[in-house]
Scaffold this motif. Structure first.
Motif, mmCIF file in Angstrom:
data_model
loop_
_atom_site.group_PDB
_atom_site.id
_atom_site.type_symbol
_atom_site.label_atom_id
_atom_site.label_comp_id
_atom_site.label_asym_id
_atom_site.label_seq_id
_atom_site.Cartn_x
_atom_site.Cartn_y
_atom_site.Cartn_z
ATOM 1 N N UNK A 174 0.876 -0.792 -0.667
ATOM 2 C CA UNK A 174 -0.144 0.767 -0.168
ATOM 3 C C UNK A 174 0.986 0.891 -0.073
ATOM 4 N N UNK A 175 2.349 1.818 0.493
ATOM 5 C CA UNK A 175 2.848 1.844 1.249
ATOM 6 C C UNK A 175 3.394 2.370 -0.752
ATOM 7 N N UNK B 191 2.766 1.664 -3.241
ATOM 8 C CA UNK B 191 1.370 2.601 -4.398
ATOM 9 C C UNK B 191 1.204 4.020 -4.267
ATOM 10 N N UNK B 192 1.120 4.031 -3.237
ATOM 11 C CA UNK B 192 0.142 5.302 -2.466
ATOM 12 C C UNK B 192 1.343 5.878 -2.388
ATOM 13 N N UNK B 193 2.567 5.942 -1.960
ATOM 14 C CA UNK B 193 3.279 7.483 -1.032
ATOM 15 C C UNK B 193 4.770 7.591 -2.195
ATOM 16 N N UNK B 194 4.876 6.230 -3.366
ATOM 17 C CA UNK B 194 6.153 6.515 -3.862
ATOM 18 C C UNK B 194 6.885 8.126 -3.838
ATOM 19 N N UNK B 195 5.727 8.474 -3.686
ATOM 20 C CA UNK B 195 6.740 10.204 -4.435
ATOM 21 C C UNK B 195 7.609 10.416 -3.479
ATOM 22 N N UNK B 196 6.109 10.758 -1.612
ATOM 23 C CA UNK B 196 6.555 10.751 -0.759
ATOM 24 C C UNK B 196 7.580 9.930 0.168
ATOM 25 N N UNK B 197 8.367 8.594 -0.327
ATOM 26 C CA UNK B 197 9.309 8.072 -0.080
ATOM 27 C C UNK B 197 10.926 8.699 -0.546
#
Lengths: 604, 184
Positions: free
Chosen positions: B88-89, B91-97
């Motif tokens: 989930x992370x 997928x959803x947070x690729x940019x943030x990571x």
């Protein structure tokens, strides 16, 4: 004892896993004279001390929260089933067809006789049809067991790289060539220590700009448009037909595959919808638009597999064999019609996070072009990717409809392995005048290690066309240096010279050619199939008996006339034949299918 | 080291006895949270996923085959829940990571390479998920390779090589950090 063997032994001894014996003495003798290995041993001890250094009272007490969640519906768990979704009725004929398949066959794709020429041609037709798709506008419903309501969604697509996917109650994804947006509901910061948890759900908009054409790290779910990856390596005559029906006013042709095979499609859908887990061997009915091969319905059912209840238990789901666990159904579809402009409007408001992925259009690039392109392909985006600490990579791309082709190259590559992330298992390929190439196990990447330049070709085209492009770039590939991981890759001919009794899966429909690896007397062959299907055959000519039994999940099975065993947990079939330990391993194929593959093994 | 529970307690919980289940939660919650904390690298996410783990455990208790080791089974459920969270992370947070990784890189260059808690977490985070889960189960919980094999569903030989590779990579990581700080 060399340094590599010493450090492995140090690692084992540190964990209490090095058996008593002379190896301890040899290890100590080496350590006395080798400062580097002593440092490895000291580092291992320091690592353990640091990892275990954590105050016990840091752990939160979650018992009350868990019990509060359970109390309102405190019924016997054995009786409490996952709520049945209020799903749309699926076509009765299809239900009957799949029920028969679930009861009568645990695997799909091997040893079946095609009953419908149209169904048998589907893999080829899907790969070919991608070039005729210019746009798709589809509305769909998504239902899942364990979720009370159906969700509606929309997929809008314009070739080659503009796509908007929205699922009600989920997130939305928009890719428009070099930019990418994702809108999701965010409950908590994903990065520890950066931001405190807001304690409530908020809308979260993330953006990537400078996206490389057909980037593999910011992928666009093109499988929802045409499921090429799910069929590229599929057997041309092995699909189980479901006949024809009409969905959303479109003639549809159906096949039964497995969840592992359509994993790329499900992953694409999961870009905007949290999907429940599915079991790799779950049978899937996939219905495709007969004209354009766009997916119209995808129904995943719970397999009647001996291990599935145990798998479900560890996933926290409860399914009965034959239950529909995920159903995707298109309710309206337009192909190759104009898409309303607002379908691709970026999300409003300022993004919460923005990253530049490093791609910039440039007139010149180190990436070479092939002398001849596949017919119908036109030049698309060209440029250079630069990332902090990474190599400078030139990129060229070409497209025809949804189909794409990319050549990436870099100069002065010193990665210690092939440029292009081909994975550990590769297949050496003689390209004649273009020298030595290496092909990834699934055939989707072809790499050349040239003189001062390293190149990788990728795309949604069949493997033979990618190889033809690689051979036409004007780069002469050389064998990789001896120290690179791929140096251990070989061919079945080379492996057979080393060990004459080698078995191989010859003429096996539905899987690519083997990527062979020679590690001393252990020969591994990796066979990739469509989607996530695939298996590995390992033959250890230094072992004449099986390793001691592991987790206690094994069952005894007859394999090729020998008494073998199968571990459900590891998906591994093991037996000894002609004094050689042999293993077939797959996380996605069921026991029945592995046994069928084992029976079909022949001398390499 | 994780204790095993009385099979009668597990059967009672499977039959719907919430007090029995509460005992199970209290017996394992600390272990599971620590495992998730190390695996996910995020205390808040570990708490959420630990709760999800026990809810999944409760739902699936009737499916528990008592031949298997219960603690390994609970770890396996926690691992699957954590992998779902990572997906989930991802997928959803690729940019943030990606943004955080860039920030981490900038911060590390000027930092010190002491033996801090932050650093060991960063070293763990630098490992791919399959190596990270293996390291945590072996190093933090002292599970023998055979039990780790049962939790992660990989052969014992794979566990051996994962531990070895993880140690090599963490050592490389530590040396790079030292060099960046102007150390050895």
């Amino acid at each position: 004892m060399g340094c590599e063997a010493t450090r492995l032994a140090v690692s084992l001894r540190h964990d209490g896993e090095l058996p008593d014996g002379p190896e301890h003495d040899a290890l100590d003798a080496h350590l006395v004279g080798c400062a580097e290995c002593r440092r490895f041993e000291q580092d291992a001890a320091r690592l353990r001390a640091r990892l275990r250094l954590e105050p016990v009272d840091e752990a939160p007490d979650i018992a009350a929260a868990v019990l509060a969640e359970l109390r309102p519906r405190a019924v016997t768990p054995a009786l409490r089933r996952a709520p049945r979704s209020a799903r749309r009725p699926l076509v009765a004929a299809a239900v009957a067809a799949v029920a028969g398949i679930v009861a009568g066959a645990t695997f799909v794709g091997i040893g079946r006789t095609p009953q419908s020429p149209a169904a048998a041609d589907i893999p080829t037709e899907v790969v070919a049809a991608q070039r005729d798709v210019r746009s798709v506008d589809a509305r769909f419903t998504l239902s899942e067991s364990g979720r009370p309501d159906d969700r509606r969604g929309r997929l809008a697509y314009e070739a080659p790289e503009t796509l908007a996917l929205t699922v009600q109650g989920g997130s939305s994804l928009l890719v428009d060539q070099d930019s990418w947006w994702q809108v999701s509901r965010r409950e908590c910061t994903p990065v520890a220590g950066r931001v405190s948890c807001p304690g409530e759900t908020t809308r979260w908009v993330a953006t990537v700009t400078g996206r490389e054409p057909f980037s593999l790290s910011e992928p666009i779910p093109l499988e929802l448009v045409t499921p090429v990856d799910s069929f590229a390596l599929a057997a041309s005559s092995d699909e189980s037909r479901l006949g024809r029906r009409t969905i959303a006013g479109h003639a549809a042709v159906g096949v039964v595959v497995t969840a592992a095979q359509v994993a790329p499609f499900l992953s694409g859908l999961a870009e905007a919808a949290d999907l429940r887990p599915v079991y790799p061997a779950d049978p899937v009915e996939m219905w495709l638009d007969a004209d354009h091969l766009v997916p119209l319905a995808v129904d995943v059912r719970a397999a009647d597999d001996a291990w599935r209840p145990r798998w479900a238990a560890t996933q926290g789901v409860v399914d009965r064999p034959g239950d529909v666990v995920v159903a995707f159904t298109v309710t309206s579809l337009k192909v190759n019609d104009p898409i309303p402009d607002d379908a691709f409007d970026p999300p409003s408001g300022r993004p919460d996070a923005t990253v530049h992925a490093g791609f910039r259009p440039t007139g010149t690039t180190v990436a070479p072009s092939p002398g001849r392109l596949p017919e119908g392909f036109r030049e698309y985006r060209t440029g250079t990717v630069t990332t902090p600490g990474g190599p400078r990579v030139g990129v060229r791309s070409w497209t025809d409809g949804r189909a794409w082709l990319s050549v990436r190259a870099t100069e002065g590559w010193s990665g210690g392995r092939l440029f292009g992330d081909l994975g550990p298992d590769v297949r050496p390929l003689d390209l004649g005048a273009a020298g030595q190439a290496y092909v990834s196990a699934d055939g989707r990447l072809v790499a050349l290690h040239g003189d001062g330049i390293d190149v990788v070709v990728s795309g949604s085209l069949p493997p033979d066309q990618l190889q033809a492009v690689a051979a036409d770039l004007g780069v002469v590939g050389q064998p990789v240096p001896a120290g690179w991981s791929e140096a251990a890759s070989g061919t079945l001919i080379v492996a057979t010279d080393a060990v004459p009794d080698l078995l191989a899966a010859r003429d096996l429909d539905g899987f690519g050619a083997a990527a062979v690896r020679l590690d001393g007397l252990t020969i591994s062959q990796v066979y990739a199939g469509p989607g996530d299907r695939g298996f590995t055959l390992v033959q250890d000519f230094a072992a004449s008996q099986l390793a001691p039994s592991g987790a206690g999940d094994e069952v005894g099975v007859a394999v090729r006339g020998e008494q073998g065993r199968y571990s459900y947990e590891r998906g591994e079939l093991e037996w000894v034949e002609a004094g050689v330990s042999r293993r077939l391993r797959s996380p996605t194929l069921a026991l029945g299918e592995l046994l069928a593959i084992a029976e079909g093994l022949r001398p390499a | 080291m994780v204790d095993e529970l009385d099979p009668a307690l597990i059967r009672a919980a499977a039959a719907g006895d919430l007090r029995a289940f509460e005992t199970i939660v209290r017996a394992y919650q600390q272990h599971i949270w620590r495992f998730l904390r190390r695996f996910l690298g995020d205390a808040a996410a570990a708490e959420d996923v630990a709760q999800e783990t026990f809810l999944r455990l409760y739902r699936s208790l009737p499916g528990f085959a008592h031949q298997a080791k219960f603690s390994a089974w609970v770890f396996k459920i926690a691992r699957n829940a954590a992998l779902d969270e990572l997906r989930r992370r991802q997928r959803r947070e690729r940019v943030t990571v990606a943004a955080a990784a860039a920030l981490d890189g900038a911060g590390d260059a000027g930092g010190t390479a002491g033996e801090t808690k932050v650093e060991i977490e960063a070293a763990l985070a630098s490992l791919p998920a399959d190596l990270r889960e293996t390291v945590v189960l072996v190093e933090v919980f002292g599970l023998p390779y055979a039990e780790v094999s049962a939790v992660v569903g990989a052969p014992v030989g794979t566990i051996k090589s994962r531990m070895f590779r993880a140690r090599e990579r963490m050592q490389d990581w530590a040396r790079t950090a030292e060099e960046a700080a102007g150390g050895v």
